[in-house]
Design an enzyme around this catalytic site. Structure first.
Site, PDB file in Angstrom:
ATOM      1  N   GLY A  20      43.860 -13.458  -9.809  1.00 26.08           N
ATOM      2  CA  GLY A  20      43.118 -12.888 -10.921  1.00 26.08           C
ATOM      3  C   GLY A  20      43.162 -13.778 -12.149  1.00 26.08           C
ATOM      4  N   SER A  21      43.223 -13.145 -13.294  1.00 24.75           N
ATOM      5  CA  SER A  21      43.082 -13.881 -14.555  1.00 24.75           C
ATOM      6  C   SER A  21      44.241 -14.801 -14.875  1.00 24.75           C
ATOM      7  CB  SER A  21      42.865 -12.898 -15.710  1.00 24.75           C
ATOM      8  OG  SER A  21      41.607 -12.268 -15.582  1.00 24.75           O
ATOM      9  N   THR A  22      45.381 -14.677 -14.162  1.00 23.22           N
ATOM     10  CA  THR A  22      46.460 -15.644 -14.410  1.00 23.22           C
ATOM     11  C   THR A  22      46.001 -17.052 -14.039  1.00 23.22           C
ATOM     12  OG1 THR A  22      47.430 -15.259 -12.217  1.00 23.22           O
ATOM     13  CG2 THR A  22      48.282 -13.939 -14.048  1.00 23.22           C
ATOM     14  N   PHE A  23      45.014 -17.161 -13.125  1.00 21.07           N
ATOM     15  CA  PHE A  23      44.513 -18.477 -12.727  1.00 21.07           C
ATOM     16  C   PHE A  23      43.723 -19.139 -13.850  1.00 21.07           C
ATOM     17  CE2 PHE A  23      41.821 -21.576 -10.570  1.00 21.07           C
ATOM     18  CZ  PHE A  23      42.737 -22.201  -9.746  1.00 21.07           C
ATOM     19  N   LYS A  24      43.329 -18.373 -14.850  1.00 23.92           N
ATOM     20  CA  LYS A  24      42.588 -18.956 -15.977  1.00 23.92           C
ATOM     21  C   LYS A  24      43.428 -20.000 -16.721  1.00 23.92           C
ATOM     22  CE  LYS A  24      39.712 -14.837 -16.507  1.00 23.92           C
ATOM     23  NZ  LYS A  24      39.511 -13.563 -17.200  1.00 23.92           N
TER      24      LYS A  24
END
Length: 494
Positions: A223-227
């Site tokens: 999810g957004s941790t990959f941003k």
């Protein structure tokens, strides 16, 4: 010598030669495979004929040995015991008279049983002095307070999940927790009770799969941790040069080659937002477009620098995290926000946070500090090793400032610690067909002390099938656990 006798002598000589060849073949060529053969009971008897050495955390053993008694077969004298077995199982693995061994118990079996060639001198000396043969010790890098905070945090949450904490400057693993877990003591022997306990833990009997090491072997959409990885790629490739430069991010954003809009969660200020704002409020549109603009090749190259697409060995093997090749722009956009095919282990996302915290330098993760003989002499010592440089020191500091904004003013406020600067990123990852399942809650973070040191980076993932879907968020479920782990490490250093 007459002809018949000569023939008999030659025949006997050939027989002797054949026996010698066979004997040498068995002793030298086939020795290892015969020794390791599961049907060779002598190996099992030898393994459990003396107490095993111990696995050590913070100077204290978390394992032990006890006489098998009536619980085991007569020729297997000792069986393994564990302290807080369920909490430490993802680290130790198990050693069972009936079911073999895995993880550290298996990888360092030679040291723990005393059969490792490096213990030859010690064993010879013990034989001369009449001392019972003893196994050596495996001294880990784990921090007991951090492990307890991680495991108890997951247990209190009640779902499934995992936590990994690392020292960014060395790569030492400080916590490695998985929930639900199991007590290896329950099947350490060879009795009917041990067999029944083993059977109950298998996935087909327990769908929660307590023997799965979720910290190392399970991959989740991050999810957004990959941003954080996507922001790193943007900085490293010069797409944007600072955290506060306006991005070229239309709203709505239609993914290239499609008529599909990439949606944001809620009404958040994402149109042409700076990367700092986009990370703070978690704009899918901004980071999806960054990924599409950079393209699959550049995003893949950056992900690989963080460790994606490679197994990690701690020395326990961790599954390879995934960032796909040969994706079109819309697929790359989705992958760049941690969806589509992107998948990561909790260890991998701890490595991402660790590299950013360590000014762009990723250290190889490891959990064995040293190996010892039975008299505590050091046999080998693990030295920290640089694995890669995913981003420059200058860009890492830019990304640190962005992650610190997330915790100070954004979605990661639940990770704030008094007197400590915390950088982090939340994530709520969709999964299931058409997002039909409850999402995964993620949080990655690091702690920075007033002296500038950064003693810990953490990744937490929570699977909660029973929770109200609207209550699942990285900031709500995962961040408080990360906070408690960071506090445990900080307090242990005082």
């Amino acid at each position: 010598m007459n002809k018949p006798l000569r023939r008999i002598a030659i025949f006997c000589g050939l027989l002797v030669l054949t026996l010698l060849l066979r004997d040498n073949w068995l002793q030298y060529v086939k020795a290892d495979s015969l020794r390791d053969d599961t049907l060779n009971r002598r190996v099992t008897i030898a393994r459990y004929s003396t107490p095993r050495g111990d696995i050590i955390v913070d100077g204290d053993p978390i394992t032990g040995s006890t006489a098998s008694g009536s619980a085991g077969l007569n020729d297997l004298k000792y069986k393994r015991t564990y302290k807080n077995g369920a909490m430490w199982a993802p680290v130790t693995g198990y050693a069972s008279q009936a079911f073999g061994a895995n993880q550290l118990e298996s990888l360092e079996d030679g040291i723990l049983t005393g059969n490792d060639d490096r213990l030859f001198f010690r064993n010879t000396l013990d034989m001369i002095t009449g001392k019972q043969k003893s196994g050596g010790n495996v001294v880990t890098t784990l921090n007991s307070a951090a492990q307890s905070a991680a495991y108890n945090g997951l247990k209190k949450q009640g779902g499934k999940g995992a936590v990994v904490a690392m020292d960014p400057s060395t790569g030492k693993i400080l916590a490695l927790a998985s929930y639900p877990s199991y007590d290896p003591s329950a099947f350490a022997g060879n009795s009917n009770d041990d067999a029944a306990a083993w059977k109950k833990l298998q996935k087909k009997y327990d769908p929660n799969d307590p023997m799965l090491n979720r910290a190392l072997r399970e991959t989740y959409p991050p999810g957004s941790t990959f941003k954080v990885v996507t922001a790193s790629a943007a900085l490293e490739n010069g797409l944007y040069k600072s955290a506060d430069e306006a991005t070229d991010s239309p709203l709505p954003y239609v993914m290239p080659g499609t008529t599909t809009e990439l949606k944001n969660e809620g009404n958040i200020p994402c149109k042409n937002a700076t990367m700092r704002v986009a990370l703070r409020v978690s704009c899918n549109t901004v980071f999806g477009k960054i990924g599409a603009d950079l393209g699959n090749d550049k995003m893949l190259a950056e992900a690989k620098k963080f460790g994606f697409d490679s197994e990690q060995f701690t020395p326990v093997r961790s599954s390879a995290s995934v960032f796909s090749d040969n994706m079109n722009k819309s697929q790359t956009a989705l992958s760049s926000i941690g969806q589509y095919n992107t998948a990561a282990t909790p260890l991998q996302m701890a490595m991402v946070a660790s590299a950013v915290a360590n000014d762009g330098k990723l250290m190889k993760p490891y959990m064995i500090d040293k190996l010892q003989s039975s008299n505590l002499d050091t046999i080998s010592q693990t030295e920290p090793e640089e694995m890669s440089q995913p981003l420059s020191s200058a860009n890492a500091q830019v990304l640190q400032s962005m992650m610190e904004t997330v915790v100070k003013d954004g979605t990661g406020k639940n990770a704030q610690i008094n007197g400590v600067t915390v950088g982090g990123k939340t994530g709520t990852a969709q999964h299931g067909v058409e997002n039909s399942e409850n999402p995964y809650a993620w949080f990655i973070s690091y702690a920075k002390l007033p002296d500038g040191s950064k003693p810990v980076a953490v990744a937490v993932v929570i699977e909660d099938d029973q929770a109200n879907r609207d209550d699942i968020s990285g900031g709500g479920l995962a961040a408080p656990i990360a906070k408690s782990v960071m506090e445990a490490v900080i307090n242990s250093k005082k």
